[in-house]
Design a protein around this motif. Structure first.
Motif, mmCIF file in Angstrom:
data_model
loop_
_atom_site.group_PDB
_atom_site.id
_atom_site.type_symbol
_atom_site.label_atom_id
_atom_site.label_comp_id
_atom_site.label_asym_id
_atom_site.label_seq_id
_atom_site.Cartn_x
_atom_site.Cartn_y
_atom_site.Cartn_z
ATOM 1 N N VAL A 152 -12.110 -2.803 -6.313
ATOM 2 C CA VAL A 152 -10.358 -2.979 -6.063
ATOM 3 C C VAL A 152 -9.822 -4.244 -6.693
ATOM 4 N N ILE A 153 -10.608 -5.408 -6.464
ATOM 5 C CA ILE A 153 -10.059 -6.640 -7.244
ATOM 6 C C ILE A 153 -10.091 -6.476 -8.621
ATOM 7 N N LEU A 154 -11.175 -5.802 -9.338
ATOM 8 C CA LEU A 154 -11.188 -5.972 -10.764
ATOM 9 C C LEU A 154 -9.986 -4.813 -11.369
ATOM 10 N N THR A 155 -9.668 -4.098 -10.576
ATOM 11 C CA THR A 155 -8.697 -2.802 -11.147
ATOM 12 C C THR A 155 -7.285 -2.950 -10.584
ATOM 13 N N ALA A 156 -7.085 -3.850 -9.634
ATOM 14 C CA ALA A 156 -5.863 -3.766 -8.844
ATOM 15 C C ALA A 156 -4.535 -3.748 -9.643
ATOM 16 N N PHE A 157 -4.447 -4.469 -10.680
ATOM 17 C CA PHE A 157 -3.269 -4.773 -11.494
ATOM 18 C C PHE A 157 -3.166 -4.192 -12.958
ATOM 19 N N ILE A 158 -4.360 -3.267 -13.242
ATOM 20 C CA ILE A 158 -4.296 -2.342 -14.462
ATOM 21 C C ILE A 158 -2.886 -1.687 -14.434
ATOM 22 N N ASN A 159 -2.642 -0.910 -13.347
ATOM 23 C CA ASN A 159 -1.347 0.050 -13.440
ATOM 24 C C ASN A 159 -0.767 -0.127 -12.176
ATOM 25 N N TRP A 160 0.207 0.892 -11.872
ATOM 26 C CA TRP A 160 1.153 0.837 -10.770
ATOM 27 C C TRP A 160 0.537 1.824 -9.493
ATOM 28 N N ASP A 161 -0.970 1.988 -9.550
ATOM 29 C CA ASP A 161 -1.494 2.793 -8.586
ATOM 30 C C ASP A 161 -1.257 2.364 -7.011
ATOM 31 N N LEU A 162 -1.389 1.025 -6.756
ATOM 32 C CA LEU A 162 -1.345 0.622 -5.470
ATOM 33 C C LEU A 162 -0.137 1.042 -4.589
ATOM 34 N N LEU A 163 0.934 1.059 -5.170
ATOM 35 C CA LEU A 163 2.194 1.290 -4.779
ATOM 36 C C LEU A 163 2.196 2.903 -4.293
ATOM 37 N N CYS A 164 1.758 3.761 -5.055
ATOM 38 C CA CYS A 164 1.293 5.035 -4.449
ATOM 39 C C CYS A 164 0.132 5.104 -3.306
ATOM 40 N N GLY A 165 -0.945 4.334 -3.433
ATOM 41 C CA GLY A 165 -1.720 4.465 -2.345
ATOM 42 C C GLY A 165 -0.896 3.781 -1.093
#
Length: 446
Positions: A152-165
């Protein structure tokens, strides 16, 4: 002497369940800070402007270059001035942040920073919501996996996925509280942000069929459709060509990094590596796995928990998809933990996801002429591709075992049924398939 205040018995467990929300929220904030710090070589060291260094320093993000690729730097509005390859939820967020940073020095960097702020808040919200969902299962601290898991830490800010999560988890929290219209509204917003939550209706439908809880399912479905239409219709009407770009791009793109189809095509496997059959193969393989989940749902001796089926269907979608980006791990982490909070397979999967994260960037470096010595070749990269598939398959196998033998399910060992399942919790069966048992042999006559 003052009389003691009476506290109802039901309020004590509820208050106790709220206690972990603050610390897990702080864990999520820590995870967001660590994820931002991981991008420091690019954000502060200028590696984004070097096609090799941003991979060698493992700090690549889609967000920063899209400031230029989507013509935001030229003041063009998403969909109207330039077609955007993302659904309208992300396009709308792009437009808002574009307006906020226009005129600032280094607006592309500010665009990244403000986007990361929104994604960081989404991570905190998603973790707190997950803690509430896990709390009804008696395990609120399981949300720490989503807060500070290495992948999660490595990939959190590659794209906008966290908003959808966060929206998806919010929808399931609403479902667990039997607020079905709100479930639909949040799922509609989630699908308008990233399209993958549409697969969640499969588990909801299967369990609604087994329990005949169709009104709840239909209210959620109706809320989703109405919300999605309300959000999308204005853009569809006013800028249809820009709006349809995401759907056209998704249908036309080929096998991409990370997918098993990329491996099959690069290795020129017969039939499976045929690019002309890619869409058919992806849809057919996903359909087969969904059929297997449906058979499991209706033949299991005890009704599966909602989170178990959500995990299985989402895992099937990811494994069979023609695109499997590193940040897709963010989709699966909360549901993997809610389905089966056992640390051993989760750690094994996290190791595989972390290896893939480093492998993809080193592989991309090796694809650049003259940089082969700094990267890795096909063999090492494919171990990372199949490592993800294998570890997810192991987790899925354990979930299937828990469904077929509920005494192994950690959640049900506490005497619970499906506390996150809303109307499915304690619901009687109405549609079940049973394999007829063989008749006992007749006693032989003397």
């Amino acid at each position: 002497m003052s009389r003691p205040t009476y506290v109802p018995d039901s309020a004590v467990p509820a208050a106790r369940a709220m206690l972990p929300l603050v610390p897990v929220g702080l864990f999520a904030a820590l995870g967001a800070v660590l994820a931002y710090a991981w991008k420091a070589p690019c954000r502060f060291g200028g590696a984004w402007n070097d096609g090799t260094q941003q991979f060698l320093r493992f700090c690549y993000t889609d967000i920063y270059p899209l400031w230029w690729n989507e013509k935001l730097d030229q003041g063009m509005a998403p969909y109207f001035g330039h077609p955007v390859e993302y659904p309208v939820g992300i396009g709308g967020l792009m437009w808002v942040i574009q307006k906020l940073v226009s005129g600032l020095n280094e607006p592309g960097v500010w665009f990244f920073d403000l986007t990361v702020l929104v994604m960081g808040l989404s991570l905190v919200a998603g973790v707190v919501i997950m803690a509430m969902l896990a709390g009804v299962q008696g395990r609120p601290w399981d949300a720490a996996w989503y807060a500070i898991a290495p992948a999660v830490i490595l990939t959190a800010f590659i794209n906008w996925d966290l908003l959808c999560g966060a929206l998806s988890l919010g929808a399931f929290l609403a479902w667990s509280r039997r607020r079905h219209v709100l479930t639909g509204v949040l799922l509609g917003l989630a699908i308008a942000t990233k399209f993958y939550p549409v697969v969640f209706f499969g588990p909801l439908f299967l369990l609604a069929l087994r329990t005949r809880r169709f009104p709840a399912f239909l209210w959620a479905l109706g809320g989703t459709v109405v919300t999605w239409v309300v959000v999308n219709l204005p853009i569809m009407v006013l800028a249809f060509d820009g709006w349809k770009r995401f759907y056209v791009f998704s249908s036309e793109r080929g096998a991409d990094w990370g997918s098993v189809w990329f491996f099959f095509q690069r290795e020129q496997w017969p039939f499976l590596g045929d690019g002309e059959r890619l869409d058919m193969l992806g849809i057919a393989s996903f359909a087969v796995l969904c059929l297997a989940v449906a058979v499991l749902t209706f033949t299991a001796p005890t009704r599966p928990r909602l989170m178990q089926l959500v995990f299985l269907v989402l895992a099937a979608f990811m494994v069979t998809n023609k695109v499997w980006s590193p940040q897709y791990v963010l989709w699966l982490v909360p549901f993997a933990v809610l389905a089966r909070p056992n640390w051993k397979p989760l750690v094994l999967w996290q190791v595989a996801e972390c290896w893939y994260f480093f492998a993809i960037w080193l592989y991309l470096v090796a694809q650049q002429p003259g940089n082969e010595a700094f990267g890795i070749g096909d063999g090492a990269y494919y171990t990372a591709v199949w490592g993800r598939v294998l570890t997810i398959a192991i987790m899925a196998a354990f979930v299937v075992r828990d469904i077929l033998r509920p005494e192994h399910d950690v959640i049900r060992q506490g005497g619970l049924d499906d506390p996150a399942g809303g109307v499915f919790d304690q619901a009687p069966d109405h549609f079940v398939l049973r394999v007829p048992s063989a008749p006992e042999p007749a006693p032989r006559s003397a």
